[in-house]
Design a protein around this motif. Structure first.
Motif, PDB file in Angstrom:
ATOM      1  N   VAL A 168       0.855  -1.186   0.000  1.00 23.05           N
ATOM      2  CA  VAL A 168       0.000   0.000   0.000  1.00 23.05           C
ATOM      3  C   VAL A 168       0.889   1.233   0.000  1.00 23.05           C
ATOM      4  O   VAL A 168       1.587   1.520   0.970  1.00 23.05           O
ATOM      5  CB  VAL A 168      -0.940   0.027   1.220  1.00 23.05           C
ATOM      6  CG1 VAL A 168      -1.739   1.334   1.228  1.00 23.05           C
ATOM      7  CG2 VAL A 168      -1.877  -1.170   1.195  1.00 23.05           C
ATOM      8  N   GLY A 169       0.882   1.931  -1.115  1.00 19.92           N
ATOM      9  CA  GLY A 169       1.615   3.186  -1.220  1.00 19.92           C
ATOM     10  C   GLY A 169       0.650   4.283  -1.635  1.00 19.92           C
ATOM     11  O   GLY A 169      -0.555   4.198  -1.404  1.00 19.92           O
ATOM     12  N   GLY A 170       1.165   5.306  -2.264  1.00 13.91           N
ATOM     13  CA  GLY A 170       0.322   6.367  -2.786  1.00 13.91           C
ATOM     14  C   GLY A 170      -0.387   7.162  -1.712  1.00 13.91           C
ATOM     15  O   GLY A 170      -0.058   7.107  -0.525  1.00 13.91           O
ATOM     16  N   PRO A 180      -5.981  -8.740   0.538  1.00 13.19           N
ATOM     17  CA  PRO A 180      -4.778  -8.078   0.042  1.00 13.19           C
ATOM     18  C   PRO A 180      -5.087  -7.088  -1.083  1.00 13.19           C
ATOM     19  O   PRO A 180      -5.950  -7.341  -1.918  1.00 13.19           O
ATOM     20  CB  PRO A 180      -3.944  -9.242  -0.487  1.00 13.19           C
ATOM     21  CG  PRO A 180      -4.965 -10.231  -0.962  1.00 13.19           C
ATOM     22  CD  PRO A 180      -6.115 -10.114  -0.007  1.00 13.19           C
ATOM     23  N   VAL A 181      -4.362  -5.983  -1.079  1.00 14.12           N
ATOM     24  CA  VAL A 181      -4.449  -5.007  -2.160  1.00 14.12           C
ATOM     25  C   VAL A 181      -3.041  -4.530  -2.497  1.00 14.12           C
ATOM     26  O   VAL A 181      -2.125  -4.630  -1.678  1.00 14.12           O
ATOM     27  CB  VAL A 181      -5.328  -3.790  -1.789  1.00 14.12           C
ATOM     28  CG1 VAL A 181      -6.754  -4.209  -1.512  1.00 14.12           C
ATOM     29  CG2 VAL A 181      -4.743  -3.044  -0.604  1.00 14.12           C
ATOM     30  N   TYR A 182      -2.900  -4.016  -3.712  1.00 17.40           N
ATOM     31  CA  TYR A 182      -1.657  -3.357  -4.121  1.00 17.40           C
ATOM     32  C   TYR A 182      -2.022  -1.971  -4.625  1.00 17.40           C
ATOM     33  O   TYR A 182      -2.869  -1.820  -5.518  1.00 17.40           O
ATOM     34  CB  TYR A 182      -0.949  -4.137  -5.231  1.00 17.40           C
ATOM     35  CG  TYR A 182       0.266  -3.405  -5.773  1.00 17.40           C
ATOM     36  CD1 TYR A 182       1.520  -3.592  -5.207  1.00 17.40           C
ATOM     37  CD2 TYR A 182       0.139  -2.504  -6.832  1.00 17.40           C
ATOM     38  CE1 TYR A 182       2.625  -2.904  -5.684  1.00 17.40           C
ATOM     39  CE2 TYR A 182       1.237  -1.810  -7.310  1.00 17.40           C
ATOM     40  CZ  TYR A 182       2.479  -2.013  -6.731  1.00 17.40           C
ATOM     41  OH  TYR A 182       3.573  -1.319  -7.196  1.00 17.40           O
ATOM     42  N   ILE A 183      -1.378  -0.951  -4.047  1.00 16.04           N
ATOM     43  CA  ILE A 183      -1.596   0.427  -4.478  1.00 16.04           C
ATOM     44  C   ILE A 183      -0.233   1.045  -4.762  1.00 16.04           C
ATOM     45  O   ILE A 183       0.611   1.149  -3.868  1.00 16.04           O
ATOM     46  CB  ILE A 183      -2.343   1.245  -3.408  1.00 16.04           C
ATOM     47  CG1 ILE A 183      -3.712   0.607  -3.116  1.00 16.04           C
ATOM     48  CG2 ILE A 183      -2.522   2.683  -3.861  1.00 16.04           C
ATOM     49  CD1 ILE A 183      -4.485   1.285  -2.010  1.00 16.04           C
ATOM     50  N   ALA A 184      -0.012   1.440  -5.997  1.00 18.59           N
ATOM     51  CA  ALA A 184       1.279   1.997  -6.399  1.00 18.59           C
ATOM     52  C   ALA A 184       1.531   3.340  -5.721  1.00 18.59           C
ATOM     53  O   ALA A 184       0.600   4.028  -5.280  1.00 18.59           O
ATOM     54  CB  ALA A 184       1.331   2.151  -7.916  1.00 18.59           C
ATOM     55  N   ASP A 185       2.796   3.724  -5.666  1.00 15.66           N
ATOM     56  CA  ASP A 185       3.198   4.924  -4.928  1.00 15.66           C
ATOM     57  C   ASP A 185       2.552   6.199  -5.453  1.00 15.66           C
ATOM     58  O   ASP A 185       2.275   7.120  -4.689  1.00 15.66           O
ATOM     59  CB  ASP A 185       4.723   5.071  -4.969  1.00 15.66           C
ATOM     60  CG  ASP A 185       5.415   4.056  -4.076  1.00 15.66           C
ATOM     61  OD1 ASP A 185       4.798   3.623  -3.087  1.00 15.66           O
ATOM     62  OD2 ASP A 185       6.566   3.690  -4.372  1.00 15.66           O
ATOM     63  N   GLY A 203      -0.244   6.246 -11.129  1.00 17.58           N
ATOM     64  CA  GLY A 203      -0.975   7.315 -11.790  1.00 17.58           C
ATOM     65  C   GLY A 203      -2.481   7.196 -11.743  1.00 17.58           C
ATOM     66  O   GLY A 203      -3.191   8.046 -12.279  1.00 17.58           O
ATOM     67  N   VAL A 204      -3.000   6.163 -11.100  1.00 23.66           N
ATOM     68  CA  VAL A 204      -4.451   5.955 -11.032  1.00 23.66           C
ATOM     69  C   VAL A 204      -5.065   6.904 -10.003  1.00 23.66           C
ATOM     70  O   VAL A 204      -4.478   7.184  -8.959  1.00 23.66           O
ATOM     71  CB  VAL A 204      -4.769   4.489 -10.660  1.00 23.66           C
ATOM     72  CG1 VAL A 204      -6.244   4.323 -10.292  1.00 23.66           C
ATOM     73  CG2 VAL A 204      -4.400   3.566 -11.810  1.00 23.66           C
ATOM     74  N   ILE A 215      -8.322  -5.271 -11.486  1.00 15.03           N
ATOM     75  CA  ILE A 215      -7.028  -4.702 -11.840  1.00 15.03           C
ATOM     76  C   ILE A 215      -7.274  -3.367 -12.532  1.00 15.03           C
ATOM     77  O   ILE A 215      -8.004  -3.307 -13.529  1.00 15.03           O
ATOM     78  CB  ILE A 215      -6.234  -5.635 -12.770  1.00 15.03           C
ATOM     79  CG1 ILE A 215      -5.999  -6.992 -12.101  1.00 15.03           C
ATOM     80  CG2 ILE A 215      -4.901  -4.999 -13.158  1.00 15.03           C
ATOM     81  CD1 ILE A 215      -5.361  -8.022 -13.021  1.00 15.03           C
ATOM     82  N   ILE A 216      -6.664  -2.317 -12.008  1.00 12.40           N
ATOM     83  CA  ILE A 216      -6.810  -0.982 -12.584  1.00 12.40           C
ATOM     84  C   ILE A 216      -5.446  -0.552 -13.114  1.00 12.40           C
ATOM     85  O   ILE A 216      -4.494  -0.397 -12.349  1.00 12.40           O
ATOM     86  CB  ILE A 216      -7.331   0.017 -11.539  1.00 12.40           C
ATOM     87  CG1 ILE A 216      -8.623  -0.513 -10.908  1.00 12.40           C
ATOM     88  CG2 ILE A 216      -7.572   1.378 -12.173  1.00 12.40           C
ATOM     89  CD1 ILE A 216      -9.111   0.302  -9.734  1.00 12.40           C
ATOM     90  N   SER A 217      -5.356  -0.359 -14.406  1.00 12.27           N
ATOM     91  CA  SER A 217      -4.067  -0.097 -15.047  1.00 12.27           C
ATOM     92  C   SER A 217      -3.674   1.376 -14.975  1.00 12.27           C
ATOM     93  O   SER A 217      -4.459   2.234 -14.551  1.00 12.27           O
ATOM     94  CB  SER A 217      -4.112  -0.568 -16.503  1.00 12.27           C
ATOM     95  OG  SER A 217      -4.370  -1.955 -16.575  1.00 12.27           O
ATOM     96  N   GLU A 218      -2.476   1.669 -15.442  1.00 11.74           N
ATOM     97  CA  GLU A 218      -1.839   2.971 -15.275  1.00 11.74           C
ATOM     98  C   GLU A 218      -2.713   4.134 -15.757  1.00 11.74           C
ATOM     99  O   GLU A 218      -3.324   4.075 -16.820  1.00 11.74           O
ATOM    100  CB  GLU A 218      -0.502   3.003 -16.030  1.00 11.74           C
ATOM    101  CG  GLU A 218       0.596   2.159 -15.426  1.00 11.74           C
ATOM    102  CD  GLU A 218       0.547   0.710 -15.857  1.00 11.74           C
ATOM    103  OE1 GLU A 218      -0.471   0.301 -16.476  1.00 11.74           O
ATOM    104  OE2 GLU A 218       1.512  -0.028 -15.577  1.00 11.74           O
TER     105      GLU A 218
END
Length: 255
Positions: A168-170, A180-185, A203-204, A215-218
């Motif tokens: 989890v970033g951003g 579980p989740v993944y969040i880009a910086d 960039g989302v 899944i949510i792409s760039e």
């Protein structure tokens, strides 16, 4: 690492793609398809004998895949997407070719002769030609294999990867995350409920949305969306949405 890229401008199949790079092949060859996810100690391939090794996995419906027929541990026959099952051992899209000279010779013959299946040059035909000329190709089994060639399989792969590693970033404001989740910086999440099994790329921007198993792409932008089991392409715009959505890059959906 230095790399050379060769672009296949026409979709003429697997063998054709490799044929375009034939001038750069002068040693053992490792071929990996980009839409496959598997776990296997690659260095084990160096210990296998014969002229090459194909990685395989037992499947319930072999009609969707290229399969191999084995005899005493060696491959005697390869069949691409058989209508009548001859084996349940699917080739997962990973090939180690030790005898690259014979491989290149058979590849040249296949393309020159125009040996295609439904308009495409399949690698199975090239490898079968090697076997017919006396090559010893072996099969080795993998424990984990996820074929990412469809939306459902891609979501399954996402779930598998998130179980192994999540992050989890951003900027996450006033939101509930169900791991579980993944969040880009560089992603922004505001007033949302995310998860489980959601990957948010860089960039989302997601606001006032409820999203799971997606899944949510760039650089996609989502607002007031309620999504489950969805794939959102790069730079897509979604405002309000049904439960399930699969849209490509630069798409725009408003409800």
């Amino acid at each position: 690492m230095n790399a050379i890229y060769v672009e296949q401008k026409e979709r003429k199949g697997q063998s054709h793609a490799i044929y375009l790079a034939k001038d750069y092949i002068d040693t053992d060859l490792l071929i990996l398809f980009v839409d496959t996810l598997f776990e296997y100690p690659i260095n084990r391939l160096l210990k296998t004998g014969g002229d090459g090794t194909l990685l395989v996995k037992e499947v319930a419906d072999p009609r969707q895949y290229g399969v191999v027929v084995l005899e005493d541990g060696c491959i005697t026959r390869l069949v691409e997407k058989p209508s009548a099952p001859v084996s349940n051992l699917a080739v997962i899209g990973a090939y180690y070719i030790r005898n690259h000279e014979l491989f290149l010779d058979c590849l040249e013959k296949q393309v020159t002769a125009g040996t295609t299946n439904k308009g495409e040059f399949y690698l199975a035909d090239c490898l079968q030609m090697m076997i017919d000329q006396g090559a010893e190709l072996r099969a080795d089994h993998v424990g984990v294999w996820l074929d990412c060639g469809s939306s459902d399989n891609l979501l399954e792969a996402n779930r598998y990867l998130l179980k192994k590693s999540h992050y989890v970033g951003g900027q996450v404001d006033n939101s509930i995350l169900r791991p579980p989740v993944y969040i880009a910086d560089s992603a922004v999440v505001k007033n949302c409920v995310l998860g489980p099994n959601v990957s948010v790329a860089s960039g989302v921007n997601v606001e006032e949305s409820i999203i799971s198993d997606s899944i949510i792409s760039e650089d996609a932008i989502l607002s007031q969306a309620h999504l489950r089991g969805s794939l959102i392409g790069k730079n897509a715009r979604v405002q309000g949405a049904p439960v399930r959505l699969n849209i490509g890059d630069h798409s725009e959906i408003r409800y």
